[in-house]
Design a protein around this motif. Structure first.
Motif, PDB file in Angstrom:
ATOM      1  N   THR A   1       0.828  -1.211   0.000  1.00  0.00           N
ATOM      2  CA  THR A   1       0.000   0.000   0.000  1.00  0.00           C
ATOM      3  C   THR A   1       0.863   1.263   0.000  1.00  0.00           C
ATOM      4  N   ASN A   2       2.049   1.146  -0.574  1.00  0.00           N
ATOM      5  CA  ASN A   2       2.932   2.304  -0.720  1.00  0.00           C
ATOM      6  C   ASN A   2       2.647   2.996  -2.054  1.00  0.00           C
ATOM      7  N   PRO A   3       3.351   4.089  -2.404  1.00  0.00           N
ATOM      8  CA  PRO A   3       3.101   4.751  -3.694  1.00  0.00           C
ATOM      9  C   PRO A   3       3.250   3.801  -4.879  1.00  0.00           C
ATOM     10  N   THR A   4       2.491   4.073  -5.923  1.00  0.00           N
ATOM     11  CA  THR A   4       2.383   3.168  -7.070  1.00  0.00           C
ATOM     12  C   THR A   4       3.732   2.796  -7.676  1.00  0.00           C
ATOM     13  N   SER A   5       4.642   3.744  -7.809  1.00  0.00           N
ATOM     14  CA  SER A   5       5.927   3.466  -8.456  1.00  0.00           C
ATOM     15  C   SER A   5       6.788   2.510  -7.646  1.00  0.00           C
ATOM     16  N   ARG A   6       6.407   2.249  -6.398  1.00  0.00           N
ATOM     17  CA  ARG A   6       7.193   1.356  -5.537  1.00  0.00           C
ATOM     18  C   ARG A   6       6.495   0.022  -5.295  1.00  0.00           C
ATOM     19  N   HIS A   7       5.365  -0.195  -5.965  1.00  0.00           N
ATOM     20  CA  HIS A   7       4.622  -1.437  -5.765  1.00  0.00           C
ATOM     21  C   HIS A   7       5.425  -2.674  -6.135  1.00  0.00           C
ATOM     22  N   LEU A   8       5.986  -2.675  -7.338  1.00  0.00           N
ATOM     23  CA  LEU A   8       6.611  -3.895  -7.844  1.00  0.00           C
ATOM     24  C   LEU A   8       7.823  -4.311  -7.036  1.00  0.00           C
ATOM     25  N   GLU A   9       8.600  -3.364  -6.559  1.00  0.00           N
ATOM     26  CA  GLU A   9       9.779  -3.701  -5.757  1.00  0.00           C
ATOM     27  C   GLU A   9       9.386  -4.550  -4.561  1.00  0.00           C
ATOM     28  N   VAL A  10       8.350  -4.126  -3.859  1.00  0.00           N
ATOM     29  CA  VAL A  10       7.899  -4.855  -2.675  1.00  0.00           C
ATOM     30  C   VAL A  10       7.176  -6.135  -3.063  1.00  0.00           C
ATOM     31  N   ALA A  11       6.298  -6.047  -4.057  1.00  0.00           N
ATOM     32  CA  ALA A  11       5.508  -7.217  -4.451  1.00  0.00           C
ATOM     33  C   ALA A  11       6.398  -8.347  -4.956  1.00  0.00           C
ATOM     34  N   LEU A  12       7.401  -8.030  -5.747  1.00  0.00           N
ATOM     35  CA  LEU A  12       8.307  -9.066  -6.248  1.00  0.00           C
ATOM     36  C   LEU A  12       9.063  -9.743  -5.105  1.00  0.00           C
ATOM     37  N   ALA A  13       9.552  -8.944  -4.167  1.00  0.00           N
ATOM     38  CA  ALA A  13      10.268  -9.516  -3.022  1.00  0.00           C
ATOM     39  C   ALA A  13       9.327 -10.393  -2.197  1.00  0.00           C
ATOM     40  N   ALA A  14       8.081  -9.941  -2.004  1.00  0.00           N
ATOM     41  CA  ALA A  14       7.104 -10.720  -1.234  1.00  0.00           C
ATOM     42  C   ALA A  14       6.751 -12.013  -1.950  1.00  0.00           C
ATOM     43  N   ALA A  15       6.622 -11.950  -3.281  1.00  0.00           N
ATOM     44  CA  ALA A  15       6.308 -13.157  -4.055  1.00  0.00           C
ATOM     45  C   ALA A  15       7.437 -14.175  -3.932  1.00  0.00           C
ATOM     46  N   ARG A  16       8.662 -13.702  -4.053  1.00  0.00           N
ATOM     47  CA  ARG A  16       9.821 -14.603  -3.954  1.00  0.00           C
ATOM     48  C   ARG A  16       9.963 -15.190  -2.557  1.00  0.00           C
ATOM     49  N   ALA A  17       9.404 -14.499  -1.559  1.00  0.00           N
ATOM     50  CA  ALA A  17       9.437 -15.015  -0.186  1.00  0.00           C
ATOM     51  C   ALA A  17       8.273 -15.964   0.090  1.00  0.00           C
ATOM     52  N   GLY A  18       7.406 -16.170  -0.919  1.00  0.00           N
ATOM     53  CA  GLY A  18       6.308 -17.122  -0.769  1.00  0.00           C
ATOM     54  C   GLY A  18       5.105 -16.594  -0.024  1.00  0.00           C
ATOM     55  N   CYS A  19       4.871 -15.283  -0.071  1.00  0.00           N
ATOM     56  CA  CYS A  19       3.761 -14.676   0.660  1.00  0.00           C
ATOM     57  C   CYS A  19       2.522 -14.517  -0.219  1.00  0.00           C
ATOM     58  N   HIS A  20       1.354 -14.530   0.414  1.00  0.00           N
ATOM     59  CA  HIS A  20       0.154 -14.038  -0.240  1.00  0.00           C
ATOM     60  C   HIS A  20       0.283 -12.514  -0.344  1.00  0.00           C
ATOM     61  N   ILE A  21      -0.343 -11.929  -1.376  1.00  0.00           N
ATOM     62  CA  ILE A  21      -0.172 -10.490  -1.596  1.00  0.00           C
ATOM     63  C   ILE A  21      -1.510  -9.814  -1.829  1.00  0.00           C
ATOM     64  N   PHE A  22      -1.748  -8.748  -1.081  1.00  0.00           N
ATOM     65  CA  PHE A  22      -2.844  -7.811  -1.360  1.00  0.00           C
ATOM     66  C   PHE A  22      -2.158  -6.566  -1.916  1.00  0.00           C
ATOM     67  N   LEU A  23      -2.370  -6.327  -3.205  1.00  0.00           N
ATOM     68  CA  LEU A  23      -1.678  -5.246  -3.908  1.00  0.00           C
ATOM     69  C   LEU A  23      -2.667  -4.129  -4.195  1.00  0.00           C
ATOM     70  N   GLU A  24      -2.452  -2.981  -3.593  1.00  0.00           N
ATOM     71  CA  GLU A  24      -3.353  -1.852  -3.838  1.00  0.00           C
ATOM     72  C   GLU A  24      -3.261  -1.439  -5.300  1.00  0.00           C
ATOM     73  N   LYS A  25      -4.391  -0.992  -5.857  1.00  0.00           N
ATOM     74  CA  LYS A  25      -4.428  -0.591  -7.259  1.00  0.00           C
ATOM     75  C   LYS A  25      -3.611   0.695  -7.455  1.00  0.00           C
ATOM     76  N   PRO A  26      -3.083   0.936  -8.664  1.00  0.00           N
ATOM     77  CA  PRO A  26      -2.914  -0.026  -9.745  1.00  0.00           C
ATOM     78  C   PRO A  26      -1.725  -0.928  -9.465  1.00  0.00           C
ATOM     79  N   VAL A  27      -1.586  -1.981 -10.261  1.00  0.00           N
ATOM     80  CA  VAL A  27      -0.481  -2.923 -10.038  1.00  0.00           C
ATOM     81  C   VAL A  27       0.857  -2.208 -10.063  1.00  0.00           C
ATOM     82  N   SER A  28       1.027  -1.298 -11.020  1.00  0.00           N
ATOM     83  CA  SER A  28       2.283  -0.555 -11.144  1.00  0.00           C
ATOM     84  C   SER A  28       2.024   0.691 -11.975  1.00  0.00           C
ATOM     85  N   HIS A  29       3.088   1.450 -12.232  1.00  0.00           N
ATOM     86  CA  HIS A  29       3.011   2.615 -13.117  1.00  0.00           C
ATOM     87  C   HIS A  29       3.653   2.317 -14.465  1.00  0.00           C
ATOM     88  N   GLN A  30       4.176   1.099 -14.623  1.00  0.00           N
ATOM     89  CA  GLN A  30       4.860   0.708 -15.858  1.00  0.00           C
ATOM     90  C   GLN A  30       4.715  -0.792 -16.054  1.00  0.00           C
TER      91      GLN A  30
END
Length: 350
Positions: free
Chosen positions: A82-111
């Motif tokens: 739930t951080n600013p959009t341009s920083r979504h993927l950095e956190v989401a990718l790390a969380a995915a690689r750590a095997g976590c479920h993810i609630f990603l606030e819209k939009p997925v990214s800015h790019q």
């Protein structure tokens, strides 16, 4: 039920809303973690007021980390991005690689760069990837979706949507020029910030074939992003006229407006979100449905969304807005931005 370990990456107004709702619906209190770099400790209310200037972390007994890897080393079950959009993927990718479920606030990214990698990682782990489009849970939209699915409007000919609101009024407690909607480096701009209408369009009719859009920074707001957009999506049909969907977006209107209209040859729908009314008419023009949502709290759809997300974690429900669904609305938004920049129609077919 085993207590969840939940990590929040971002605890601004939307992050705190999700936190409050999570605590309200979970039967067992979770262990709360936060990845924070700013350490803004203000407490916000449901109506976007500052309740207290400090005390958020202490109030909810949140364990705070300034290093994302150390935070993920605590093995959270779920990560709320739930951080600013341009920083979504950095956190989401790390969380995915750590095997976590993810609630990603819209939009997925800015790019687009990094989106396919995130999807591949979530497919690999089999964890839940959910994107926060709460309007899917508004009872008015649920009724609209039912009518469209059942074909009760006949052949849908056109869709029109409007969303306009004055940016400095978003969060009166802070300088609008420093907020993420106002800044390109944080993934702001009217197209991405008001992406909900793209998601609703996708939920009802799927991915359009092409888009043509005009817009840009048309006002005297001190921002470096677009504040207006006129968007025309086209759905090609093998027989008969194409379905067109027009969306107007702006950061300027006072008072704010948000409405959604669907026109078919056997009926039409008018949803005035801010007016809190829904009206559906039949082929003869007679009003078939007329409902008021004046007593419905805004937080209702967020709570319903949270209950649904937790049911997805348990395997009792399938995500209403999966990561793949959220990626499609991002695809639409990026095509709109490219059309504005190039002044050319853009294809959305892949």
């Amino acid at each position: 039920m085993k207590p969840l370990t939940v990590l929040f990456a971002g605890l601004g107004s939307i992050g705190q809303r999700h936190l409050r709702n999570l605590l309200a619906v979970l039967p067992v209190p979770p262990r709360l973690l936060a990845y924070r770099t700013r350490r803004d400790d203000r407490i916000f209310s449901d109506d976007l007021r500052v309740e207290a200037l400090t005390g958020l972390e202490q109030k909810h007994q949140i364990e705070v980390f300034s290093d994302l890897n150390i935070a993920l080393g605590q093995q959270p079950d779920v990560v709320f991005v739930t951080n600013p959009t341009s920083r979504h993927l950095e956190v989401a990718l790390a969380a995915a690689r750590a095997g976590c479920h993810i609630f990603l606030e819209k939009p997925v990214s800015h790019q687009w760069n990094g989106v396919e990698t995130l999807m591949a990682e979530m497919n690999r782990t089999g964890r839940v990837g959910y994107v926060g489009f709460q309007f899917r849970f508004h009872p008015a939209f649920e009724k609209i979706a039912q009518w469209v699915k059942e074909g009760r409007l006949g052949r849908v000919a056109a869709v029109r949507a409007e969303v306009g609101e004055y940016m400095p009024d978003f969060h009166r407690y802070e300088d609008y020029r420093e907020t993420y909607p106002a800044r390109a480096d944080l993934g702001g701009g009217v197209v991405l910030c008001q992406i909900h209408e793209y998601d609703l369009l996708y939920a009802l009719f799927g991915l359009p074939d092409e888009v043509y859009a005009v817009g840009g920074h048309a006002s005297r707001l001190e921002i470096d992003v677009e504040d207006t957009a006129q968007v025309l999506f086209r759905y090609r049909r093998e027989t008969g006229a194409d379905l067109s969907a027009q969306i107007h977006q702006d950061f300027l209107q006072r008072p704010a407006r948000r409405n959604f209209q669907i026109i078919g040859d056997e009926g039409s729908i008018w949803w005035d979100y801010l007016g809190k009314t829904l009206q559906i008419s039949g082929a003869d023009g007679e009003v078939v449905v007329k409902e008021s949502y004046a007593e419905l709290p805004r937080n209702h759809m967020f709570v319903a969304e949270m209950r649904h997300f937790l049911a997805c974690l348990d395997g009792r429900e399938h995500p209403r807005v999966s990561l793949g669904d959220g990626v499609q609305s991002l695809r639409m938004a990026l095509a709109v931005k490219k059309s504005i920049a190039t002044r050319q129609a853009q294809s959305l077919q892949v």
